[in-house]
Design a protein around this motif. Structure first.
Motif, PDB file in Angstrom:
ATOM      1  N   HIS A 234      26.754   8.438  17.943  1.00  0.00           N
ATOM      2  CA  HIS A 234      26.378   9.365  19.109  1.00  0.00           C
ATOM      3  C   HIS A 234      25.185  10.362  19.446  1.00  0.00           C
ATOM      4  O   HIS A 234      24.811  10.399  20.359  1.00  0.00           O
ATOM      5  CB  HIS A 234      27.784  10.347  19.084  1.00  0.00           C
ATOM      6  CG  HIS A 234      29.112   9.736  18.907  1.00  0.00           C
ATOM      7  ND1 HIS A 234      29.579   8.982  19.899  1.00  0.00           N
ATOM      8  CD2 HIS A 234      29.902   9.493  17.745  1.00  0.00           C
ATOM      9  CE1 HIS A 234      30.652   8.351  19.507  1.00  0.00           C
ATOM     10  NE2 HIS A 234      30.880   8.798  18.181  1.00  0.00           N
ATOM     11  N   THR A 235      24.933  10.777  18.372  1.00  0.00           N
ATOM     12  CA  THR A 235      23.685  11.920  18.486  1.00  0.00           C
ATOM     13  C   THR A 235      22.666  11.720  17.331  1.00  0.00           C
ATOM     14  O   THR A 235      22.882  10.945  16.558  1.00  0.00           O
ATOM     15  CB  THR A 235      24.271  13.284  18.388  1.00  0.00           C
ATOM     16  OG1 THR A 235      24.846  13.683  16.945  1.00  0.00           O
ATOM     17  CG2 THR A 235      25.684  13.366  19.065  1.00  0.00           C
TER      18      THR A 235
ATOM     19  N   MET B 209      30.682  18.581  17.361  1.00  0.00           N
ATOM     20  CA  MET B 209      29.384  18.401  18.057  1.00  0.00           C
ATOM     21  C   MET B 209      28.884  17.209  18.151  1.00  0.00           C
ATOM     22  O   MET B 209      28.117  16.960  19.036  1.00  0.00           O
ATOM     23  CB  MET B 209      28.354  19.357  17.077  1.00  0.00           C
ATOM     24  CG  MET B 209      28.935  20.845  17.054  1.00  0.00           C
ATOM     25  SD  MET B 209      27.888  21.745  15.719  1.00  0.00           S
ATOM     26  CE  MET B 209      26.321  21.437  16.062  1.00  0.00           C
ATOM     27  N   ASP B 210      29.059  16.240  16.923  1.00  0.00           N
ATOM     28  CA  ASP B 210      28.663  15.101  17.123  1.00  0.00           C
ATOM     29  C   ASP B 210      29.070  14.359  18.319  1.00  0.00           C
ATOM     30  O   ASP B 210      28.378  13.271  18.849  1.00  0.00           O
ATOM     31  CB  ASP B 210      29.012  14.158  15.777  1.00  0.00           C
ATOM     32  CG  ASP B 210      28.478  13.061  15.552  1.00  0.00           C
ATOM     33  OD1 ASP B 210      27.495  12.858  15.813  1.00  0.00           O
ATOM     34  OD2 ASP B 210      29.212  12.252  14.632  1.00  0.00           O
TER      35      ASP B 210
ATOM     36  N   GLU C 104      30.330  15.628  21.266  1.00  0.00           N
ATOM     37  CA  GLU C 104      29.929  15.944  22.511  1.00  0.00           C
ATOM     38  C   GLU C 104      28.312  15.892  22.492  1.00  0.00           C
ATOM     39  O   GLU C 104      27.884  16.553  23.690  1.00  0.00           O
ATOM     40  CB  GLU C 104      30.484  17.165  22.678  1.00  0.00           C
ATOM     41  CG  GLU C 104      31.970  17.262  22.454  1.00  0.00           C
ATOM     42  CD  GLU C 104      32.621  16.537  23.807  1.00  0.00           C
ATOM     43  OE1 GLU C 104      32.190  16.669  24.828  1.00  0.00           O
ATOM     44  OE2 GLU C 104      33.438  15.974  23.536  1.00  0.00           O
ATOM     45  N   GLY C 105      27.642  15.406  21.511  1.00  0.00           N
ATOM     46  CA  GLY C 105      25.961  15.417  21.803  1.00  0.00           C
ATOM     47  C   GLY C 105      25.305  16.929  21.376  1.00  0.00           C
ATOM     48  O   GLY C 105      24.184  17.049  21.826  1.00  0.00           O
ATOM     49  N   TYR C 106      26.057  17.905  20.749  1.00  0.00           N
ATOM     50  CA  TYR C 106      25.581  19.283  20.432  1.00  0.00           C
ATOM     51  C   TYR C 106      24.817  18.959  19.411  1.00  0.00           C
ATOM     52  O   TYR C 106      25.140  18.402  18.389  1.00  0.00           O
ATOM     53  CB  TYR C 106      26.387  20.119  20.357  1.00  0.00           C
ATOM     54  CG  TYR C 106      27.407  20.604  21.815  1.00  0.00           C
ATOM     55  CD1 TYR C 106      26.566  21.330  22.987  1.00  0.00           C
ATOM     56  CD2 TYR C 106      28.506  20.228  22.095  1.00  0.00           C
ATOM     57  CE1 TYR C 106      27.440  21.503  23.839  1.00  0.00           C
ATOM     58  CE2 TYR C 106      29.498  20.615  23.144  1.00  0.00           C
ATOM     59  CZ  TYR C 106      28.592  21.140  24.040  1.00  0.00           C
ATOM     60  OH  TYR C 106      29.326  21.455  25.445  1.00  0.00           O
ATOM     61  N   THR C 107      23.720  19.730  19.136  1.00  0.00           N
ATOM     62  CA  THR C 107      22.754  19.599  18.004  1.00  0.00           C
ATOM     63  C   THR C 107      22.786  21.127  17.326  1.00  0.00           C
ATOM     64  O   THR C 107      22.251  21.393  16.121  1.00  0.00           O
ATOM     65  CB  THR C 107      21.486  19.251  18.284  1.00  0.00           C
ATOM     66  OG1 THR C 107      20.689  20.155  19.389  1.00  0.00           O
ATOM     67  CG2 THR C 107      21.417  17.750  18.702  1.00  0.00           C
ATOM     68  N   SER C 108      23.421  22.288  18.090  1.00  0.00           N
ATOM     69  CA  SER C 108      23.228  23.440  17.428  1.00  0.00           C
ATOM     70  C   SER C 108      24.373  24.275  17.943  1.00  0.00           C
ATOM     71  O   SER C 108      25.037  24.185  18.893  1.00  0.00           O
ATOM     72  CB  SER C 108      21.918  24.066  17.956  1.00  0.00           C
ATOM     73  OG  SER C 108      21.903  25.387  17.698  1.00  0.00           O
TER      74      SER C 108
ATOM     75  N   LEU D 291      26.870  26.580  22.144  1.00  0.00           N
ATOM     76  CA  LEU D 291      26.870  25.155  21.662  1.00  0.00           C
ATOM     77  C   LEU D 291      25.508  24.711  22.542  1.00  0.00           C
ATOM     78  O   LEU D 291      25.313  24.765  23.794  1.00  0.00           O
ATOM     79  CB  LEU D 291      27.835  24.372  21.860  1.00  0.00           C
ATOM     80  CG  LEU D 291      28.880  24.627  20.836  1.00  0.00           C
ATOM     81  CD1 LEU D 291      30.397  24.419  21.368  1.00  0.00           C
ATOM     82  CD2 LEU D 291      28.669  23.712  19.495  1.00  0.00           C
ATOM     83  N   THR D 292      24.527  24.130  21.831  1.00  0.00           N
ATOM     84  CA  THR D 292      23.146  23.493  22.647  1.00  0.00           C
ATOM     85  C   THR D 292      23.047  22.201  22.560  1.00  0.00           C
ATOM     86  O   THR D 292      23.205  21.655  21.094  1.00  0.00           O
ATOM     87  CB  THR D 292      22.042  24.429  21.871  1.00  0.00           C
ATOM     88  OG1 THR D 292      22.316  25.737  21.882  1.00  0.00           O
ATOM     89  CG2 THR D 292      20.718  24.241  22.922  1.00  0.00           C
ATOM     90  N   LYS D 293      22.505  21.528  23.476  1.00  0.00           N
ATOM     91  CA  LYS D 293      22.303  19.749  23.080  1.00  0.00           C
ATOM     92  C   LYS D 293      20.784  19.763  22.941  1.00  0.00           C
ATOM     93  O   LYS D 293      19.959  20.559  23.227  1.00  0.00           O
ATOM     94  CB  LYS D 293      22.616  19.519  24.696  1.00  0.00           C
ATOM     95  CG  LYS D 293      24.124  19.428  24.733  1.00  0.00           C
ATOM     96  CD  LYS D 293      24.705  18.071  25.653  1.00  0.00           C
ATOM     97  CE  LYS D 293      26.222  18.347  25.531  1.00  0.00           C
ATOM     98  NZ  LYS D 293      26.929  17.285  26.458  1.00  0.00           N
TER      99      LYS D 293
END
Ligand code: N01
Length: 546
Positions: free
Chosen positions: A4-5, A467-468, A470-474, A544-546
């Motif tokens: 995913h990410t 997060m993983d 949904e593609g969030y990194t932070s 939450l940030t992408k």
């Protein structure tokens, strides 16, 4: 799980720095379970541990008499039914060696050791704004670059060592209960002094009194302790618990303190007759342990009710201790349950021994340590061994001993200058992807730690998994949600008598520490519900940030 990410990194041990998804600090029960969960998510993760083996607090606190005062069948993991079925606890309150054996069994059973760097102490964790990752360095020169930095550093792990004048001149041996040596310590026929009368001292004093020549106990504040009435389990009893272990665990989760045996009597002490009160206190005293404070629901909110419980214990002390002057000195004057209630085996009885003496240092405090012993009011008490049972820089000590810097190079110690600030005790604003397991602002030390550890670890791993997906990194808290949580934690603490005395809960035992009631006092079920609601609302209050 890796499609995913860009959260995932495969670990290359030969590279410097080592790139990895998550670094966990501490191989106690929190760190071990966190590693297990992250591995199951397919993340690369490791633990950095200062000790040479697993066990955290149970690795360091190996003083004679050390045991847990939460019932063993509840002070253990529940995440694996196989684990809880196969492990056999032998006593109601497990000894430190038995708990340590359990921790080692868990490490072996889940093959955790291969990802633990033992004998390495984390000295800094610095967030890189540009690359959105954490640079984590150890005192032995290891360096990691990690997306997630997870602190499993424990609430009672940074020892409080008072700096008495002359301490370096003492000719004998010095030990601290919280950092007890791993080699055997021979106290037999020695003159031993114990400084402190908290939980650690109250456990070790009866044990060492049996073998030492003389034992001097230096007491600054008398403490309340309830007999443990410890016992060995019978095979039938174990069988019965194991036939519905899940049920026991569920009841534990639903109770305020995270333990099923702590039954709260939902009646006010002031609403019943003295005879009924006496009967209930006596029942609890005979049952033993911290459930004494569950005798009535208003004991920690109403000073009059509290006094009835305190009087009951003071009366017991007078009955047990033969010398009325010693009994008076041992009788606490403060609110019962304000400082952490202690649990003992023969503590008050120990002061009837000829080789044990109580030294009152409440007004005439310890002046200094000399070549020969401890000096109080001009008298030198000659000793061969001094044991510091002086506790910990609780909840924030271990975290702030690491140089942690978040966004814009802001340090955690600067942010927490007036006391810890977190959202749910899990994260602090300005420090993305930094998690604190059982951090300040969560039920932690006011609950069965195993229950709270498992809840936090599961929350964090679910969050990372989300997060993983949904593609969030932070992730980090919004300032506003953190402010509201800190206010809420303070507000409800203010309603309890527990926030009114100089305990380690408020940081009063450490000179210069800001005095704030650190744990969340609202209880395990309420806290769990709040955490779940926040997740159901798409991590409400977090950025939450992408
Ligand atoms: O530490 P403490 P602890 N001169 O801070 C005294 C957990 N635990 O290691 O009260 C003289 O409670 C201090 O005196 P005062 C449990 O949560 C659990 O015993 O500040 N005395 C106090 O008497 C517990 O609450 C288990 O006046 C000095 C003592 O040292 C927590 O750990 C077992 C002094 C410190 O008591 C901490 O317990 C053990 C000085 N300069 C611990 N400085 C179980 O599960 C400090 N003191 C059973």
């Amino acid at each position: 799980m890796n499609n995913h990410t860009n959260l995932h990194t495969s670990i290359d041990n030969d590279a410097i720095p080592i790139k990895i998804d998550a670094v966990i600090t501490g191989a106690g029960f929190a760190g071990m379970y966190m590693l297990y969960k992250l591995r199951n998510l397919g993340l690369s993760a490791c633990i950095i541990e200062a000790g040479k083996n697993v066990g955290g607090t149970w690795y360091w606190n190996r003083y004679p008499g050390a045991r847990c005062d939460v019932w063993s069948m509840e002070y253990s993991y529940q995440f694996s039914e196989e684990l809880q079925q196969e492990w056999e606890w032998t006593e109601k309150y497990a000894t430190q060696p038995e708990i340590l054996r359990y921790a080692n069994h868990v490490a072996d059973r889940f093959d955790l050791r291969k990802d633990i760097y033992f004998g390495n102490r984390v000295h800094s964790a610095i967030f890189n704004d540009d690359s959105n990752n954490w640079s984590i360095k150890t005192d032995s020169g290891l360096e990691f670059l990690a997306t997630f930095c997870i602190m499993a550093t424990g609430c009672l792990s940074s020892v409080n060592q008072p700096h008495f004048q002359g301490i370096d001149n003492f000719k004998g041996e010095i030990y601290h209960t919280g950092n007890w040596p791993h080699h055997s310590v021979n106290l037999s026929d020695k003159r031993v002094g114990v400084i402190g009368t908290g939980s650690s001292a109250i456990q070790t004093i009866p044990e060492i009194a049996k073998s030492v020549k003389n034992l001097l106990v230096f007491q600054r504040t008398a403490n309340y302790t309830i007999p443990a009435h410890n016992e060995f389990f019978t095979p039938d009893f174990i069988k019965e618990i194991k036939s519905d272990y899940k049920g026991l665990r569920e009841r534990g989760k639903m109770s305020r303190g995270g333990t099923a045996i702590l039954e709260l009597n939902e009646v006010n002490a002031v609403d019943v007759t003295p005879e009924i009160r006496e009967k209930e206190f006596e029942k609890r005293w005979q049952a033993g342990g911290v459930s004494f404070m569950g005798a009535f629901q208003d004991l920690v909110v109403n000073p009059d009710s509290n006094k009835t419980a305190a009087d009951f214990v003071r009366k017991k002390i007078q009955q047990i201790v033969i010398d009325p002057d010693i009994a008076a000195l041992l009788s606490p004057k403060n609110i019962i349950g304000c400082k952490r209630l202690c649990v003992d085996t023969d503590y008050y009885e120990t002061f009837n021994r000829e080789n044990v003496k109580l030294i009152d240092v409440s007004s005439d405090q310890i002046e200094m340590i000399t070549h020969d012993g401890i000096k109080v009011s001009g008298n030198i008490y000659a000793l061969d061994v001094i044991i510091f049972a002086t506790g910990f820089d609780a909840m924030t000590g271990a975290l702030l001993s690491i140089d942690i810097k978040g966004k814009n190079n802001r340090s955690l110690s600067e942010k927490w200058i007036n006391g810890p600030r977190t959202y749910l005790g899990l994260q602090t604003e300005g420090f993305p992807n930094l998690f604190t397991i059982t951090g300040p602002g969560s039920p932690s030390v006011l609950s069965n730690m195993m229950v709270s550890i498992e809840q936090h670890v599961e929350w964090i791993s679910d969050c990372i998994s989300f997060m993983d997906r949904e593609g969030y990194t932070s992730i980090e808290p919004e300032m506003d949600s953190e402010d509201k949580w800190v206010n809420h934690v303070n507000d409800i603490a203010g309603k309890s008598l527990r926030s009114t005395c100089s305990s380690w809960y408020v940081g009063a035992n450490i000179d210069g520490k800001p005095q704030v009631f650190m744990p969340y006092i609202g209880g395990v079920p309420t806290y769990r519900e709040i955490c779940e609601k926040i997740v159901a609302n798409q991590y409400e209050g977090f950025i939450l940030t992408k």
